[in-house]
Design an enzyme around this catalytic site. Structure first.
Site, short mmCIF file in Angstrom:
data_model
loop_
_atom_site.label_atom_id
_atom_site.label_comp_id
_atom_site.label_asym_id
_atom_site.label_seq_id
_atom_site.Cartn_x
_atom_site.Cartn_y
_atom_site.Cartn_z
CB THR A 122 -3.81 3.41 -10.62
OG1 THR A 122 -2.83 2.56 -10.04
CG2 THR A 122 -4.16 2.87 -12.00
CB CYS A 137 -12.87 6.96 -4.86
SG CYS A 137 -11.36 6.14 -4.37
N GLY A 154 -12.99 3.74 -9.48
CA GLY A 154 -13.62 2.73 -8.64
C GLY A 154 -14.89 3.30 -8.04
CG ASN A 166 -13.74 4.31 -1.50
OD1 ASN A 166 -13.74 4.10 -0.29
ND2 ASN A 166 -12.64 4.27 -2.22
CG LEU A 167 -13.51 -0.61 -5.34
CD1 LEU A 167 -14.57 -1.66 -5.58
CD2 LEU A 167 -12.69 -0.39 -6.59
CB CYS A 168 -10.53 0.65 -1.58
SG CYS A 168 -10.23 0.08 -3.26
CB THR A 169 -13.72 0.39 3.00
OG1 THR A 169 -12.42 0.03 3.44
CG2 THR A 169 -14.41 -0.78 2.32
CD GLU A 170 -9.77 4.40 -0.25
OE1 GLU A 170 -9.25 4.70 -1.33
OE2 GLU A 170 -10.50 3.39 -0.11
CB THR A 199 -0.90 1.96 -1.91
OG1 THR A 199 -0.35 1.02 -0.98
CG2 THR A 199 -1.48 3.15 -1.15
CB THR A 243 -1.04 -0.91 -8.75
OG1 THR A 243 -2.12 -1.85 -8.83
CG2 THR A 243 -0.22 -1.02 -10.00
CB ILE A 244 1.02 3.41 -6.47
CG1 ILE A 244 0.31 3.47 -5.12
CG2 ILE A 244 0.10 3.85 -7.59
CD1 ILE A 244 -0.07 4.89 -4.71
#
Length: 961
Positions: free
Chosen positions: A337, A353, A381, A565-569, A754, A756-757
């Site tokens: 995004t 991130c 993020g 990070n924000l989304c743990t990846e 992912t 939104t994308i």
């Protein structure tokens, strides 16, 4: 008779000038026909009226003709308007006022239709006029509507253009605004999506008509255009767009240096037809560039803008831009995004991130909060490592006082995330990480609770546990666990594996001897129980595992992974002078499966090679809001290539998610992406040079992600790990290449959510199973009916898709399991997320994790949730070598009875039953679990807090954006 002949001969000398300027012979019969229509319109065409009409019309026609003969006895030219004026005058003088009125209306209607045709309106609607933006009105152009709807339905099976047109006309009125016509067409099409999924493409194509009108008129290209006309107009619009964007100071002036003719010619207008309604509406609402709220960026122009922005540093800019555009526009791969937002603009913040490290001093703490604000402003993020900050009650030497701990500062972080909302494009989002031996961890677990002192609550930010392996071992062995303040144990946070265990046990001995006074001893299982209880009750903190992230990190020699990070990846090193940055993009796995259900490895190789190049380019082009981020990113050059559309790929191969075949597919597909991603980065190193800190990395030692599993097994012990290490590709050759050529990037892979994308590309999110087969999705762009097209196709093939099936799916919240007439094989294939046992999610994730040098955003879905299920699931995640987990999607065992639907009609198919119109599908938020019985949520016999389910598809939730 002789008189009539004489009059007709005289009339032949008269000529009539038409409105076009053409001259024709005066013909009284045309006057007669026009007046007859007016009489019939008022008096009807019955036998009684017919005689009077005939007599009156014949008389009036002769009188009118005589008038012109008297005026011009020698012949001449009469204008058509003069003749019609005489007709009106004759009717009025004769007392035929109603007839005169009908004739006036007749004239006006024909004048309206003539004006419409002069404006290019091929089939004017007889009664509906459209109000255009400048206020003028023209008839509704039915010819154009038929063209637009026909284009929207082109090459789509089982869609009916006439139904859309008829339904839309019911909602139109005289004076409707121009955009209201498109809206009516879209609304007519979108209501049909639940019956036939292809209508989502129809709706998107109808939305495109609005987008074209808005953008093309702003760029002074055309007032409107059909999709067919865009073959010619797209290149013009693209060139005008670049000029206008630079003029508005939104686009980088460097874009004008490309070969715009070549780029415009490379645009593929037909790719606009690949959007679903949700995907295109999302782009329109959140991604397209705009001026004064007017979107002047079209879909293919946006993809070309992104491609150009990523090609700025390429030697062959134009050629690379076309290569990048083709990958994005085809949906084979999609950039993240922030990259879609900002590539090619004057402020190209393209990274997704940021991971920050918060030091244990006041200046450093508020410096970190300031960094959060600056990074969040440009759409990043955030993941914050708060473990170094001393615990509540710790001694402060400077003031001779005691610390208030971590929590008060997190309240400030929470409010900062709310205040800085990423330019209005999406809410600021941050996740705070705390290691599980920190003395404040118990209060940290309570941060998202709705009870207690609100000054020590953070309702808007995310939290995550950073769990060392030693805690998990003690949970399994039912041992004690000691909590410390990092001010007394400053080196623990930088240690992992066996070194951490040795030092931690040393600190425990010091505490027992009284050398450390501020500590707390708890049962490891009690802390674990509370972690799971709070995760279930509030959705936080997430559970992430410190040791796998570090032991398998390629960059162990250069620092420590202190958090995700924000989304743990993302699992990258952080320090006082390095804010880790990661740049994300995702391969659309569904696009890389053949019609026979096999992986297309050649296509994967091509896609991944270009994608890694695009991601590497981000690092040099990127705008960095803080210097620590630039320092880190240019030094290590990490990227995160992930996947989406995993569930779609399974559908295409007819593979149920809950199966060994799906686990094997997860393994094989990630192996291929890992192999080609590592190879692509190594090839870039040969072309562009190695990243700065390559020497000493696992890469330099010939240790690839699959090999780093051995580090984890050795440190943890085989007793506490269950992982598959099989492979199918020639990894020895790749090891040799990496050691010879090096790597361009310290890290290459990470699987992001992912959310939104994947909507933009019209596929399932990331590695997620299908949420429901029929539901209404709610996000920042509105509400959208989502139906599983694969399921509909299979049910149609077996003659099972009908109104009753649609109604049953609504009643059963999109589940096919309770519907008796659905065959067993389809029930297995179309099990939804809560019907797939968590072990399949974990096992598939484990097979992927062995190939990934970072981590994956893994949501866990658990139905009929209780403490035992949570305990087993998260222990299994650790045992299977996962680095992180993300959201817990929990659904209670009981649901609310739907009293508004007659259960007796479900699964009943009667030849005599009239079809019913189903009501709107309900919004798909899992119902909160009802208050459990005492033993419903227990670990080893003790009840946990009353649970609340974590909401899914919450438009305020960053994971859903």
């Amino acid at each position: 008779m002789a008189q009539d002949i004489t009059q007709n001969a005289a009339l032949s000398s008269l000529q009539v000038m038409k409105r076009t300027g053409d001259l024709v012979t005066f013909d009284p019969q045309k006057i007669s026909v026009a007046m007859s229509k007016a009489f019939i319109a008022v008096e009807g065409d019955n036998a009684q009226a017919s005689s009077r009409i005939h007599e009156q019309v014949e008389k009036f026609t002769q009188l009118i003709a005589g008038t012109f003969l008297r005026r011009m006895p020698a012949g001449g030219v009469v204008h058509i308007e003069d003749i019609q004026d005489q007709v009106e005058l004759m009717l009025m003088r004769s007392g035929e006022h109603k007839i005169a009125r009908a004739y006036v209306l007749y004239r006006e209607e024909h004048a309206r239709l003539r004006a419409a045709k002069e404006k290019g309106i091929s089939k004017p609607h007889p009664s509906i006029n459209v109000t255009h933006p400048d206020g003028h009105k023209l008839p509704l152009d039915m010819g154009r509507i038929e063209t637009v709807v026909s284009e929207a339905c082109a090459e789509l099976a089982e869609v009916d253009k006439q139904i859309i047109i008829n339904d839309a006309l019911k909602n139109l009125y005289d004076g409707v605004p121009a955009d209201g016509v498109s809206t009516a067409l879209m609304m007519a099409a979108r209501t049909l999506v639940e019956k036939e999924p292809n209508y989502t493409y129809v709706t998107a194509r109808l939305l495109l008509d609005n987008l074209r009108r808005e953008a093309l008129s702003f760029l002074n290209i055309a007032d409107e255009a059909t999709q067919h006309e865009m073959d010619e107009l797209y290149p013009q619009a693209f060139r005008a767009y670049v000029a206008k964007g630079i003029e508005l100071e939104q686009l980088s002036p460097e874009l004008a240096e490309f070969d715009l003719e070549a780029l415009g010619a490379a645009i593929r207008p037909e790719n606009d037809n690949n959007f679903t309604y949700l995907g295109l509406q999302t782009l329109y609402d959140r991604y397209f560039l705009h001026c004064d709220d007017v979107r002047y960026e079209l879909p293919q122009v946006m993809f070309m803008r992104v491609a150009m922005g990523l090609s700025l540093n390429e030697a062959q800019r134009t050629e690379r831009a076309i290569e990048f555009y083709n990958l994005l526009s085809s949906f084979d791969y999609m950039a993240s995004t922030p990259t879609l937002f900002n590539s090619g603009t004057r402020r190209p913040q393209l990274s997704s991130c940021y991971l920050t490290h918060v030091p244990d001093d006041l200046e450093g703490i508020y410096g970190a909060i300031k960094d959060n604000a600056l990074l969040s402003k440009w759409a990043g993020g955030l993941g914050n490592d708060w473990t170094p900050v001393r615990a509540l009650g710790s001694y402060i030497k400077g003031t001779n006082g005691k610390s208030q701990g971590v929590v008060p500062f997190l309240k400030v972080v929470n409010d900062t995330a709310v205040a800085v909302n990423q330019g209005g494009k999406r809410k600021g989002a941050v996740c705070a990480y705390l290691e599980s031996w920190h003395l404040d961890v118990e209060e940290f677990l309570d941060l998202r609770k709705n009870t207690g002192d609100d000054r020590r609550r953070t309702h808007d930010m995310n939290t995550a546990n950073w769990v060392p392996d030693l805690l998990m071992k003690r949970v399994f062995e039912d041992k004690d666990w000691t909590l410390f303040s990092p001010s007394d144990t400053p080196d623990l946070h930088d240690l992992y594996g066996l070194a951490f265990e040795a030092r931690y046990e040393e600190y425990e001995r010091k505490a027992e001897l009284g050398e450390i006074r501020l500590f707390k001893k708890v049962k490891a299982k009690d802390l674990w129980r509370k972690m799971l209880s709070m995760l279930f009750e509030t959705g936080h903190p997430w559970i992430t595992f410190k040791d796998p992230c570090n032991l398998r990190s390629p960059q162990q020699h250069a620092g420590v992974v202190h958090s995700s990070n924000l989304c743990t990846e993302i699992t990258l090193n952080t320090s006082a002078d390095e804010i880790a940055v990661c740049n994300l993009g995702s391969v659309n796995l569904a696009q890389h499966v053949t019609d026979s259900g096999e992986l297309d490895e050649d296509k994967i190789r091509a896609t991944v090679t270009t994608a890694v190049r695009m991601l590497d380019n981000v690092i040099d082009i990127n705008y960095y809001a803080v210097p620590q981020a630039r320092n880190s990113n240019l030094k290590h050059r990490p990227v995160g290539l992930g996947i989406m559309g995993f569930q779609d790929a399974l559908y295409k191969s007819k593979t149920p998610y809950a199966s060994e075949q799906a686990v094997a597919f997860a393994d094989r597909s990630m192996e291929a992406i890992s192999y080609f991603a590592i190879k692509a980065s190594s090839d870039l190193a040969r072309e562009r040079g190695r990243y700065e800190t390559y020497d000493g990395s696992l890469w330099s030692q010939g240790v690839l992600p699959i090999d780093s599993l051995n580090n984890l097994i050795e440190a943890r012990g085989e007793k506490f790990i269950q992982v598959d290490q099989s492979s199918t590709l020639n990894w020895d050759a790749l090891r040799d290449q990496v050691q010879t050529q090096g790597m361009r990037n310290s890290n290459v892979m990470a699987i992001a959510p992912t959310a939104t994308i994947s909507n933009i590309c019209g596929v399932s999110q990331s590695i997620e199973p299908t949420y429901q087969n029929l539901y209404v999705k709610s996000n920042l762009s509105g509400e959208f009916t989502v139906v599983n097209p694969y399921m509909v196709r299979d049910l149609k093939a077996r003659g099972l898709w009908d109104e009753v099936m649609v109604n049953d799916l609504k009643y059963y919240d999109g589940s096919v399991q309770p519907i008796e007439r659905v065959p067993a094989d389809l029930k297995a294939l179309y099990s939804n997320a809560f019907e797939v046992e968590p072990r399949w999610l974990v096992e598939s994730a484990s097979r992927r994790q062995k190939w990934i040098d970072q981590a994956q955003s893994l949501n866990l879905y658990i139905s009929g949730v209780n403490g035992k299920k949570l305990d087993i699931t998260y222990r299994m995640a650790w045992l299977c070598g996962l680095k992180t987990t993300y959201y817990l999607r929990a659904m209670g065992a009981s649901t609310v009875e739907k009293s508004t639907v007659d259960r007796g009609t479900h699964n009943a198919v009667s030849a005599n039953a009239a079809p019913t119109t189903p009501t709107a599908a309900p919004a798909p938020t899992p119902a909160p679990a009802e208050k459990p019985a005492k033993d419903e949520f227990e670990l080893d016999g003790e009840a946990a807090a009353v649970p609340l389910a974590c909401s899914i598809d919450n438009p305020d939730c960053e994971a859903c954006q």
